[in-house]
Scaffold this motif. Structure first.
Motif, mmCIF file in Angstrom:
data_model
loop_
_atom_site.group_PDB
_atom_site.id
_atom_site.type_symbol
_atom_site.label_atom_id
_atom_site.label_comp_id
_atom_site.label_asym_id
_atom_site.label_seq_id
_atom_site.Cartn_x
_atom_site.Cartn_y
_atom_site.Cartn_z
ATOM 1 N N ILE A 349 0.830 -1.202 0.000
ATOM 2 C CA ILE A 349 0.000 0.000 0.000
ATOM 3 C C ILE A 349 0.865 1.252 0.000
ATOM 4 C CG2 ILE A 349 -1.666 1.330 1.345
ATOM 5 C CD1 ILE A 349 -2.791 -1.306 2.395
ATOM 6 N N ALA A 350 1.931 1.252 0.806
ATOM 7 C CA ALA A 350 2.777 2.437 0.950
ATOM 8 C C ALA A 350 3.457 2.813 -0.362
ATOM 9 C CB ALA A 350 3.826 2.194 2.039
ATOM 10 N N ILE A 351 4.018 1.830 -1.047
ATOM 11 C CA ILE A 351 4.737 2.121 -2.291
ATOM 12 C C ILE A 351 3.780 2.605 -3.372
ATOM 13 C CG2 ILE A 351 6.060 1.075 -4.171
ATOM 14 C CD1 ILE A 351 7.454 -0.655 -2.090
ATOM 15 N N THR A 352 2.648 1.931 -3.515
ATOM 16 C CA THR A 352 1.701 2.357 -4.546
ATOM 17 C C THR A 352 1.084 3.707 -4.217
ATOM 18 O OG1 THR A 352 -0.024 1.021 -3.469
ATOM 19 C CG2 THR A 352 1.169 0.007 -5.274
ATOM 20 N N TYR A 353 0.851 3.979 -2.936
ATOM 21 C CA TYR A 353 0.310 5.282 -2.535
ATOM 22 C C TYR A 353 1.339 6.386 -2.783
ATOM 23 C CZ TYR A 353 -2.606 8.457 0.271
ATOM 24 O OH TYR A 353 -3.405 9.489 0.701
ATOM 25 N N ALA A 354 2.618 6.073 -2.583
ATOM 26 C CA ALA A 354 3.670 7.045 -2.858
ATOM 27 C C ALA A 354 3.695 7.408 -4.341
ATOM 28 C CB ALA A 354 5.029 6.492 -2.429
ATOM 29 N N TYR A 355 3.372 6.439 -5.212
ATOM 30 C CA TYR A 355 3.316 6.728 -6.643
ATOM 31 C C TYR A 355 2.289 7.816 -6.945
ATOM 32 C CZ TYR A 355 6.118 2.552 -7.660
ATOM 33 O OH TYR A 355 7.131 1.631 -7.741
ATOM 34 N N LEU A 356 1.173 7.789 -6.215
ATOM 35 C CA LEU A 356 0.144 8.805 -6.416
ATOM 36 C C LEU A 356 0.717 10.199 -6.183
ATOM 37 C CD1 LEU A 356 -2.910 9.338 -6.915
ATOM 38 C CD2 LEU A 356 -3.222 9.179 -4.436
ATOM 39 N N ILE A 429 -1.298 -1.077 -12.294
ATOM 40 C CA ILE A 429 -0.349 -0.032 -11.896
ATOM 41 C C ILE A 429 0.907 -0.069 -12.762
ATOM 42 C CG2 ILE A 429 1.054 0.889 -10.021
ATOM 43 C CD1 ILE A 429 -1.088 -0.120 -8.082
ATOM 44 N N PRO A 430 1.627 -1.201 -12.889
ATOM 45 C CA PRO A 430 2.810 -1.192 -13.766
ATOM 46 C C PRO A 430 2.460 -0.953 -15.233
ATOM 47 C CG PRO A 430 2.337 -3.418 -12.961
ATOM 48 C CD PRO A 430 1.481 -2.485 -12.176
ATOM 49 N N ILE A 431 1.331 -1.489 -15.701
ATOM 50 C CA ILE A 431 0.931 -1.243 -17.096
ATOM 51 C C ILE A 431 0.719 0.254 -17.321
ATOM 52 C CG2 ILE A 431 -0.935 -1.574 -18.772
ATOM 53 C CD1 ILE A 431 -1.300 -4.398 -17.618
ATOM 54 N N GLY A 432 0.018 0.885 -16.386
ATOM 55 C CA GLY A 432 -0.222 2.324 -16.502
ATOM 56 C C GLY A 432 1.057 3.132 -16.444
ATOM 57 N N GLY A 459 -5.877 1.012 -10.795
ATOM 58 C CA GLY A 459 -5.096 -0.009 -10.099
ATOM 59 C C GLY A 459 -4.875 0.321 -8.638
ATOM 60 N N LEU A 460 -4.645 1.611 -8.345
ATOM 61 C CA LEU A 460 -4.432 2.016 -6.955
ATOM 62 C C LEU A 460 -5.644 1.674 -6.089
ATOM 63 C CD1 LEU A 460 -2.685 5.483 -7.420
ATOM 64 C CD2 LEU A 460 -1.690 3.452 -6.378
ATOM 65 N N LEU A 461 -6.836 1.994 -6.582
ATOM 66 C CA LEU A 461 -8.051 1.714 -5.802
ATOM 67 C C LEU A 461 -8.303 0.214 -5.695
ATOM 68 C CD1 LEU A 461 -10.226 3.526 -4.404
ATOM 69 C CD2 LEU A 461 -8.488 4.709 -5.738
ATOM 70 N N MET A 462 -7.992 -0.506 -6.756
ATOM 71 C CA MET A 462 -8.237 -1.948 -6.765
ATOM 72 C C MET A 462 -7.209 -2.713 -5.920
ATOM 73 S SD MET A 462 -10.948 -2.803 -8.647
ATOM 74 C CE MET A 462 -10.714 -4.333 -9.551
ATOM 75 N N LEU A 517 9.664 2.696 -11.765
ATOM 76 C CA LEU A 517 8.529 2.586 -10.842
ATOM 77 C C LEU A 517 7.653 1.395 -11.231
ATOM 78 C CD1 LEU A 517 7.465 6.361 -10.585
ATOM 79 C CD2 LEU A 517 9.041 5.088 -9.104
ATOM 80 N N GLY A 518 7.486 1.195 -12.528
ATOM 81 C CA GLY A 518 6.659 0.085 -12.992
ATOM 82 C C GLY A 518 7.252 -1.262 -12.631
ATOM 83 N N PHE A 519 8.580 -1.395 -12.750
ATOM 84 C CA PHE A 519 9.221 -2.671 -12.402
ATOM 85 C C PHE A 519 9.087 -2.959 -10.901
ATOM 86 C CE2 PHE A 519 11.910 -1.940 -16.338
ATOM 87 C CZ PHE A 519 11.304 -2.959 -17.054
ATOM 88 N N ILE A 520 9.191 -1.912 -10.075
ATOM 89 C CA ILE A 520 9.006 -2.099 -8.626
ATOM 90 C C ILE A 520 7.566 -2.542 -8.342
ATOM 91 C CG2 ILE A 520 8.968 -0.939 -6.384
ATOM 92 C CD1 ILE A 520 11.222 0.888 -7.449
ATOM 93 N N ALA A 521 6.616 -1.882 -9.011
ATOM 94 C CA ALA A 521 5.208 -2.263 -8.837
ATOM 95 C C ALA A 521 4.968 -3.693 -9.315
ATOM 96 C CB ALA A 521 4.300 -1.296 -9.591
ATOM 97 N N LEU A 522 5.655 -4.080 -10.393
ATOM 98 C CA LEU A 522 5.509 -5.445 -10.912
ATOM 99 C C LEU A 522 6.067 -6.463 -9.918
ATOM 100 C CD1 LEU A 522 4.407 -6.712 -13.515
ATOM 101 C CD2 LEU A 522 6.751 -6.693 -14.419
ATOM 102 N N ALA A 523 7.146 -6.078 -9.214
ATOM 103 C CA ALA A 523 7.728 -6.986 -8.216
ATOM 104 C C ALA A 523 6.796 -7.186 -7.028
ATOM 105 C CB ALA A 523 9.069 -6.423 -7.733
#
Length: 546
Positions: A349-356, A429-432, A459-462, A517-523
């Motif tokens: 949650i923290a990493i994806t929220y930081a992307y926002l 998220i990584p696709i976007g 993706g963030l909400l999902m 950022l996308g590769f981190i989200a993919l991981a």
């Protein structure tokens, strides 16, 4: 009447759900009671002896017990009638007018509407002035790129610390004093930010805006649970939840045009004016809804009238202010660092929220440099995030609930069933990010990156919504502490990680920067898959003690 006949005893699942909505653990009383940590409290809701013995043993060994198959259903939960103690003060039956559930509908739904509006405004203020960041930098004669991002994200840093203090204070003094005091100070610091004369003052005032602005997100769920019966609560909670999920995406759209029309300071004057109107309305229309406080006031009144100093509230936990602060701060810290489930889900949650907030702090520069956007139209660059988040919320509510209800009806529900939606959302998220980065890099039509940010918002909400409900189902009576741990880590990440975003884009470019950022989200994508497969085994072997 002091000790009325019990009209309907709450089940364990009801106590846990209400406590989670109110933002505290279920061993601290809500309007219908609590699940006690030990036997020292004489006034408590009862559960079956077998269930309580198992529950007590689980507390000593494991806080990740979660819901076992079928446990969401309360039909098989044994209930006992507690002894009628004449010194215990309770509501006078199911129709007691002092019980917030029995207030007239116009008052209840008026309060829900007002609280939802305030909860929409304060997250909106976190990002509204983002399109005006270059103007702020110019007025304060600064070229520091780190400060450029920090002036936006420092607000979220306040979200991390403010709720840790607000939550225990609300248990001691009630929700209403915290609403009024936090709304007042939020207005004060918003005005202070509007008139700030240097960068240091501005950042400090923004931080305190976030600290006090987090109050409705801490208190709102509990207030709605106080007022609206469980079977009617879904709509109210869905409207209230739109504030923290959609508000930050709508803010910059307003801010883009307001900055051009009146200057960046008017973003803060706008928020202060609207917050002031809400503050006046809350003074006139809002009442205390916490059953703990209402019954304590009733107890004090009856003590004065009868002279019986043995009277005590049914919802009196006996906890000292020190204990409340300990539960609010120490428990979440332990859970974050000692629980594998809490840490992994909170990290996701923290990493994806930081992307926002990386996007919030860089959209202006990206669309100015790459697409030549200027003026009020800059706010429209945030439109994709807003629409994607809104669509994601509605889809999650529909399909997430559908999946869970199907398993509840089968009697095989596990907390991990919450994560099925998350496994799908994680890929968006990584696709976007890949699509956004390379479309900006190659100067494709502006609708392509906006559509890409829509995928990111979706993706963030999902991922955010199912991950949060998963924590509630896994940690049950300690759900609020788990969510507090997640909130602190999420807010810290959203405040700190975006500080390096401009430097990242300068060195890697928009294509490879967003690809990183996308590769981190993919991981991170395998996390919900792993918990679906091994989550029950992890919970069974947990040795986390609180």
């Amino acid at each position: 009447m002091v000790a009325p006949a019990l009209y309907r005893h709450p089940t364990r699942s009801e106590l846990i759900d209400l406590a989670a909505a109110e933002g505290h653990d279920a061993d601290i009383p809500s309007n219908i009671g609590s699940l006690p940590e030990d036997s020292r409290h004489t006034t408590r809701p009862s559960i079956s002896l077998h269930e309580e013995n198992n529950h007590a043993a689980a507390r000593e060994k494991d806080v990740e017990g979660g819901a076992k198959p079928g446990s969401i259903s309360s039909t098989n939960e044994a209930e006992e009638e507690p002894d009628n103690d004449p010194d215990v003060v309770d509501f006078d039956g199911p129709d007691d007018p002092e019980n917030p559930l029995n207030w007239r509908a116009t008052k209840k739904w008026g309060m829900v509407a007002l609280i939802s509006a305030i909860t929409f405004l304060t997250p909106l203020a976190s990002s509204q002035f983002a399109p005006g960041v270059p103007d702020v930098m110019r007025d304060f004669h600064s070229t520091d790129q780190m400060l450029e991002g920090f002036m936006v994200s420092v607000y979220v840093l306040g979200f991390a610390f403010g709720p840790l203090i607000i939550a225990p204070l609300s248990e001691m003094y009630g929700r209403l004093p915290l609403y009024h005091s936090c709304n007042f100070f939020f207005i004060v610091f918003t005005i202070a930010a509007a008139v700030a004369s240097n960068m240091d003052m501005f950042i400090i005032f923004r931080f305190f805006m976030g600290c006090f602005g987090g109050a409705p997100m801490v208190l709102g769920g509990g207030t709605i649970a106080d007022l609206i019966p469980r079977e009617q609560r879904g709509t109210a909670m869905a409207v209230w939840m739109m504030g923290p999920t959609i508000g930050p995406c709508v803010g910059p759209i307003i801010g883009g045009f307001l900055t051009v029309a009146k200057g960046w300071r008017w973003n803060f004057w706008f928020v202060a004016i609207v917050a002031g109107a809400f503050f006046i309305m809350s003074l006139l229309l809002m009442s205390e809804t916490s059953g703990v406080i209402i019954l304590q006031r009733k107890t004090n009144r009856l003590r004065a009238e009868t002279g019986n100093m043995k009277l005590r509230s049914k919802l009196d936990s006996g906890l000292s202010p020190t204990d409340l602060f300990k539960f609010s701060i120490i428990r979440p810290t332990k859970m974050l660092f000692l629980s594998a489930i809490c840490f992994a889900i909170s990290l996701y949650i923290a990493i994806t929220y930081a992307y926002l907030y990386i996007l919030f702090t860089t959209f202006t520069a990206v669309f100015t440099k790459q697409y030549g956007w200027h003026g009020g139209i800059m706010g429209l660059s945030f439109l994709g995030l807003g629409v994607g988040s809104l669509v994601g919320q509605f889809i999650y509510i529909h399909y997430g609930n559908k999946i869970v209800n199907r398993h509840i009806q089968r009697g095989d529900f596990r907390p991990e069933h919450r994560l099925y939606v998350m496994t799908i959302g994680g890929f968006f998220i990584p696709i976007g990010l890949f699509m956004y980065g390379w479309s900006v890099h190659f100067h494709t039509h502006y609708m392509v990156p906006i559509a890409a940010t829509g995928l990111i918002g979706f993706g963030l909400l999902m991922t955010f919504m199912p991950a949060t409900t998963y924590l509630v189902d896994v940690f049950t009576i300690h759900a609020a502490s788990a969510m507090a741990a997640s909130t602190v880590l999420r807010s810290l990440a959203a405040a700190i990680i975006p500080l390096s975003s401009q430097t990242m884009y300068e060195r890697l470019g928009y294509g490879w920067g967003n690809s990183l950022l996308g590769f981190i989200a993919l991981a991170l994508v395998p996390i919900p898959f792993l918990f679906i497969k091994f989550g029950e085994r992890i919970r069974a072997s947990s040795t986390v003690k609180l």
